[in-house]
Design an enzyme around this catalytic site. Structure first.
Site, PDB file in Angstrom:
ATOM      1  N   LYS A   1      39.559  31.619  30.889  1.00 29.88           N
ATOM      2  CA  LYS A   1      39.203  30.275  31.355  1.00 29.88           C
ATOM      3  C   LYS A   1      39.353  29.245  30.240  1.00 29.88           C
ATOM      4  O   LYS A   1      39.937  28.167  30.442  1.00 29.88           O
ATOM      5  CB  LYS A   1      37.763  30.291  31.882  1.00 29.88           C
TER       6      LYS A   1
ATOM      7  N   LYS B   1      35.782  22.775  20.619  1.00 34.89           N
ATOM      8  CA  LYS B   1      35.535  24.142  21.092  1.00 34.89           C
ATOM      9  C   LYS B   1      36.802  24.770  21.665  1.00 34.89           C
ATOM     10  O   LYS B   1      37.111  25.934  21.412  1.00 34.89           O
ATOM     11  CB  LYS B   1      34.434  24.124  22.156  1.00 34.89           C
TER      12      LYS B   1
ATOM     13  N   THR C   1      31.262  25.440  28.036  1.00 35.45           N
ATOM     14  CA  THR C   1      32.624  25.109  27.620  1.00 35.45           C
ATOM     15  C   THR C   1      33.396  24.719  28.872  1.00 35.45           C
ATOM     16  O   THR C   1      33.677  25.568  29.718  1.00 35.45           O
ATOM     17  CB  THR C   1      33.311  26.294  26.917  1.00 35.45           C
TER      18      THR C   1
ATOM     19  N   LEU D   1      26.487  26.840  31.202  1.00 39.40           N
ATOM     20  CA  LEU D   1      27.081  27.266  32.464  1.00 39.40           C
ATOM     21  C   LEU D   1      28.491  27.819  32.256  1.00 39.40           C
ATOM     22  O   LEU D   1      29.146  27.514  31.263  1.00 39.40           O
ATOM     23  CB  LEU D   1      27.086  26.085  33.433  1.00 39.40           C
ATOM     24  N   PRO D   2      28.985  28.621  33.214  1.00 39.65           N
ATOM     25  CA  PRO D   2      30.257  29.321  33.000  1.00 39.65           C
ATOM     26  C   PRO D   2      31.513  28.455  33.026  1.00 39.65           C
ATOM     27  O   PRO D   2      32.483  28.762  32.325  1.00 39.65           O
ATOM     28  CB  PRO D   2      30.294  30.340  34.152  1.00 39.65           C
TER      29      PRO D   2
END
Length: 327
Positions: A275, A200, A125, A94-95
């Site tokens: 983001k 990450k 992430t 998912l974003p």
């Protein structure tokens, strides 16, 4: 002589029960796998599960994203809760953190219908703190949540060569690895829930910094009269070599098959990089860690989003620097 009766206290019973669940899940092999989020990364990841013989049950907020999976024989559902009702192993891609919260804990979220003992793997992430919240919510339903964000980009997702950074209960790692190795060549256990996200975030902060550095060096060299392909060749046999220069060069025409040679279409969006850098900034603030270059990279990618680059690949920072001579 009568057989001895082994009595287990509550803690002992729970450890035994978890061993049975881990064993049974590892042995489940080609039972259905749910996959939620079929965007640039999720689409090829789910396809690799299909290629490895797993029956896949899919959902995406955009129904058209599910069409080709239906043609491949996958089951298409109406909500994340429906996926959870049909599969006890689910992967999400998912974003952002709000999207992850909605998919897991929303009105039609996974946790509304999840089965006890289900394995939930989130490859989005997101903020490590959100991963921990979701893990706690999953635990309250009897399910197991692991964070497993990826590195490698769309090309690696298509080739099944992603790197997965996994956080969660160590006893569940092998069960998760069985699925993740269908989509990646490196699956690394990082520690408790949230540590996968931590790894990450650190990786992507470094990636942004190195991409900006590569774009600056290439732009300067071109303005000094160097041929871009020659300059890239020299950088890639010298100490300045990095992934951004030798695998994902940001200058159009230097490499084939990368976004810079396709008008910066596809790949990893500038919005997503901004983001991720924002997540790094939050983590740096929370841990009182100085990240001056990370902060500058965040500012640059936010400026790019404001100036029309939001939907372009993050390597478009080269084009941005070419056009923004006043920076």
């Amino acid at each position: 002589m009568a057989a001895a009766v082994v009595r287990r206290g509550p803690a002992g019973w729970w450890r035994w029960h978890r061993r049975v669940m881990v064993c049974s899940r590892t042995m489940a092999s080609k039972t259905p796998v749910g996959f939620i989020g079929l965007g640039n990364m999720g689409n090829p990841m789910a396809k690799n599960l299909v290629k490895h013989g797993y029956p896949v049950i899919v959902y995406d907020v955009f129904p058209e994203a599910c069409k080709e999976f239906q043609d491949l024989g996958a089951q298409v559902t109406e909500s994340p809760a429906d996926v959870a009702e049909r599969a006890d192993r689910i992967i999400t891609m998912l974003p952002s953190s709000p999207h992850a919260k909605e998919v897991y804990t929303g009105g039609n979220g996974i946790l509304k219908k999840v089965k006890k003992g289900s394995l939930l793997i989130d490859s989005s992430t997101i903020d490590p703190a959100v991963s921990k919240e979701l893990a706690k919510a999953a635990e309250n339903t009897g399910a197991v949540f692991m964070d497993a964000p990826v590195s490698g980009g769309v090309g690696a997702a298509r080739a099944g060569n992603l790197t997965f950074m996994v956080g969660g209960v160590e006893q569940e790692f092998n069960a998760a690895k069985e699925l993740l190795t269908c989509m990646g060549s490196n699956v690394v256990y990082c520690g408790e829930v949230g540590t996968g996200q931590a790894a990450k975030i650190c990786n992507n902060m470094l990636l942004a910094i190195s991409m900006i550095g590569t774009a600056e060096a290439m732009n300067l060299g071109i303005r000094l009269g160097l041929d871009p392909k020659l300059l890239a060749k020299i950088l890639n046999m010298s100490s300045g070599r990095c992934w951004s220069s030798d695998t994902y060069n940001p200058v159009p025409g230097v490499m084939e098959g990368v976004p810079s040679s396709n008008n910066y279409q596809g790949g990893f969006g500038t919005t997503l990089m901004a983001k991720d850098l924002g997540l790094a900034q939050i983590s740096a603030t929370n841990t009182k860690t100085p990240v001056p270059l990370g902060s500058q990279a965040h500012q640059i990618y936010r400026m790019m989003c404001a100036k029309g680059y939001a939907m372009k690949d993050f390597s478009a920072v080269f084009q941005f620097l070419r056009e923004e001579e006043s920076l």
